[in-house]
Scaffold this motif. Structure first.
Motif, PDB file in Angstrom:
ATOM      1  N   ASN A  31       0.676   1.257  -0.066  1.00 21.21           N
ATOM      2  CA  ASN A  31      -0.505   1.664   0.640  1.00 21.21           C
ATOM      3  C   ASN A  31      -1.398   0.280   0.975  1.00 21.21           C
ATOM      4  OD1 ASN A  31      -0.574   4.604  -0.266  1.00 21.21           O
ATOM      5  ND2 ASN A  31       0.057   3.417  -2.133  1.00 21.21           N
ATOM      6  N   LYS A  32      -1.958   0.639   2.083  1.00 22.93           N
ATOM      7  CA  LYS A  32      -2.839  -0.400   2.575  1.00 22.93           C
ATOM      8  C   LYS A  32      -4.312   0.060   1.869  1.00 22.93           C
ATOM      9  CE  LYS A  32      -4.788  -2.310   6.926  1.00 22.93           C
ATOM     10  NZ  LYS A  32      -5.205  -3.654   5.925  1.00 22.93           N
ATOM     11  N   GLY A  33      -5.054  -0.893   1.415  1.00 25.86           N
ATOM     12  CA  GLY A  33      -6.398  -0.890   0.754  1.00 25.86           C
ATOM     13  C   GLY A  33      -7.357  -0.487   1.927  1.00 25.86           C
ATOM     14  N   PRO A  34      -7.940   0.572   1.480  1.00 25.16           N
ATOM     15  CA  PRO A  34      -8.994   1.142   2.443  1.00 25.16           C
ATOM     16  C   PRO A  34     -10.205   0.277   2.804  1.00 25.16           C
ATOM     17  CG  PRO A  34      -9.256   2.522   0.437  1.00 25.16           C
ATOM     18  CD  PRO A  34      -7.938   1.353   0.525  1.00 25.16           C
ATOM     19  N   ALA A  35     -10.740   0.239   4.043  1.00 24.94           N
ATOM     20  CA  ALA A  35     -11.736  -0.733   4.205  1.00 24.94           C
ATOM     21  C   ALA A  35     -13.132  -0.524   3.648  1.00 24.94           C
ATOM     22  CB  ALA A  35     -12.100  -0.660   5.973  1.00 24.94           C
TER      23      ALA A  35
ATOM     24  N   GLU B 164      -7.082  -8.134   4.386  1.00 19.97           N
ATOM     25  CA  GLU B 164      -5.851  -7.453   4.149  1.00 19.97           C
ATOM     26  C   GLU B 164      -5.211  -7.238   2.769  1.00 19.97           C
ATOM     27  OE1 GLU B 164      -3.370  -6.160   6.391  1.00 19.97           O
ATOM     28  OE2 GLU B 164      -5.199  -6.089   7.938  1.00 19.97           O
ATOM     29  N   VAL B 165      -5.307  -6.098   2.263  1.00 18.04           N
ATOM     30  CA  VAL B 165      -4.717  -5.915   1.003  1.00 18.04           C
ATOM     31  C   VAL B 165      -3.891  -4.873   0.812  1.00 18.04           C
ATOM     32  CG1 VAL B 165      -5.823  -5.077  -1.298  1.00 18.04           C
ATOM     33  CG2 VAL B 165      -7.090  -6.563   0.194  1.00 18.04           C
ATOM     34  N   TRP B 166      -2.982  -4.774   0.133  1.00 17.18           N
ATOM     35  CA  TRP B 166      -1.755  -3.948  -0.179  1.00 17.18           C
ATOM     36  C   TRP B 166      -1.286  -3.475  -1.638  1.00 17.18           C
ATOM     37  CZ3 TRP B 166       0.302  -0.950   3.993  1.00 17.18           C
ATOM     38  CH2 TRP B 166       0.166  -1.673   5.075  1.00 17.18           C
ATOM     39  N   PHE B 167      -1.311  -2.217  -1.778  1.00 17.35           N
ATOM     40  CA  PHE B 167      -1.129  -2.131  -3.342  1.00 17.35           C
ATOM     41  C   PHE B 167       0.070  -0.946  -3.447  1.00 17.35           C
ATOM     42  CE2 PHE B 167      -4.364   1.143  -2.188  1.00 17.35           C
ATOM     43  CZ  PHE B 167      -3.853   2.363  -2.836  1.00 17.35           C
TER      44      PHE B 167
ATOM     45  N   HIS C 294     -10.315  -9.368  -0.672  1.00 15.94           N
ATOM     46  CA  HIS C 294     -11.021  -9.054  -1.965  1.00 15.94           C
ATOM     47  C   HIS C 294     -11.561  -7.623  -1.883  1.00 15.94           C
ATOM     48  CE1 HIS C 294     -14.053 -11.069   0.534  1.00 15.94           C
ATOM     49  NE2 HIS C 294     -14.936 -10.258   0.046  1.00 15.94           N
ATOM     50  N   THR C 295     -11.800  -7.237  -3.067  1.00 16.24           N
ATOM     51  CA  THR C 295     -12.534  -6.033  -3.323  1.00 16.24           C
ATOM     52  C   THR C 295     -13.787  -6.124  -2.968  1.00 16.24           C
ATOM     53  OG1 THR C 295     -13.194  -6.298  -5.672  1.00 16.24           O
ATOM     54  CG2 THR C 295     -10.815  -5.520  -5.470  1.00 16.24           C
TER      55      THR C 295
END
Length: 134
Positions: free
Chosen positions: A10-14, A20-23, A47-48
């Motif tokens: 899943n792509k980390g939501p903006a 760019e973050v994936w989990f 980053h978060t």
């Protein structure tokens, strides 16, 4: 015993992440389990947003170099093998260093009341002044 099928990344939501973050969801416990585990991969500088967890959170860095900070605290550099615990309700952020990728296991517990969306309270994104350039 049951082998769980691999779910799509899943792509980390903006609204929750910068960059760019994936989990990958590793565990989303079914009652009575409340365990949640994600493998999270951050591109350099990603980053978060500031956030907190109702029951706390444990991170275990598996690759790269990252940064973590609790609101009002110092920015701490983390590397593979480091484990970070954030207590319940503590506002914090975590992610990759500006010039390195970083991956970690994120582990937390659901509230156990069927209100899974309230496990994490998301706040504002970091300002440019809050995230180090290098």
């Amino acid at each position: 015993m049951e082998i769980q099928p691999k779910t799509p990344s899943n792509k980390g939501p903006a609204e929750m992440f910068t960059g760019e973050v994936w989990f990958d969801v590793i565990a989303k416990g079914e009652e009575p389990s409340q365990l949640r585990v994600n493998m999270v991969r951050f591109a350099p500088g990603a980053h978060t947003a500031w956030h907190s967890h109702a029951n706390g959170q444990t991170l275990h860095v598996t690759e790269g170099r990252g940064l973590v900070q609790s609101r009002g605290g110092e920015i701490i550099e983390v590397s593979p093998g480091d484990t970070i615990y954030t207590p319940p309700g503590e506002l914090h952020w975590h992610g990759a260093a500006p010039d390195h990728f970083m991956s970690h296991l994120a582990m937390w517990e659901a509230l156990g009341d069927g209100q899974g969306g309230r496990e994490t309270a998301w706040a504002d994104h970091l300002t440019e002044a809050e995230y180090p350039k290098k």
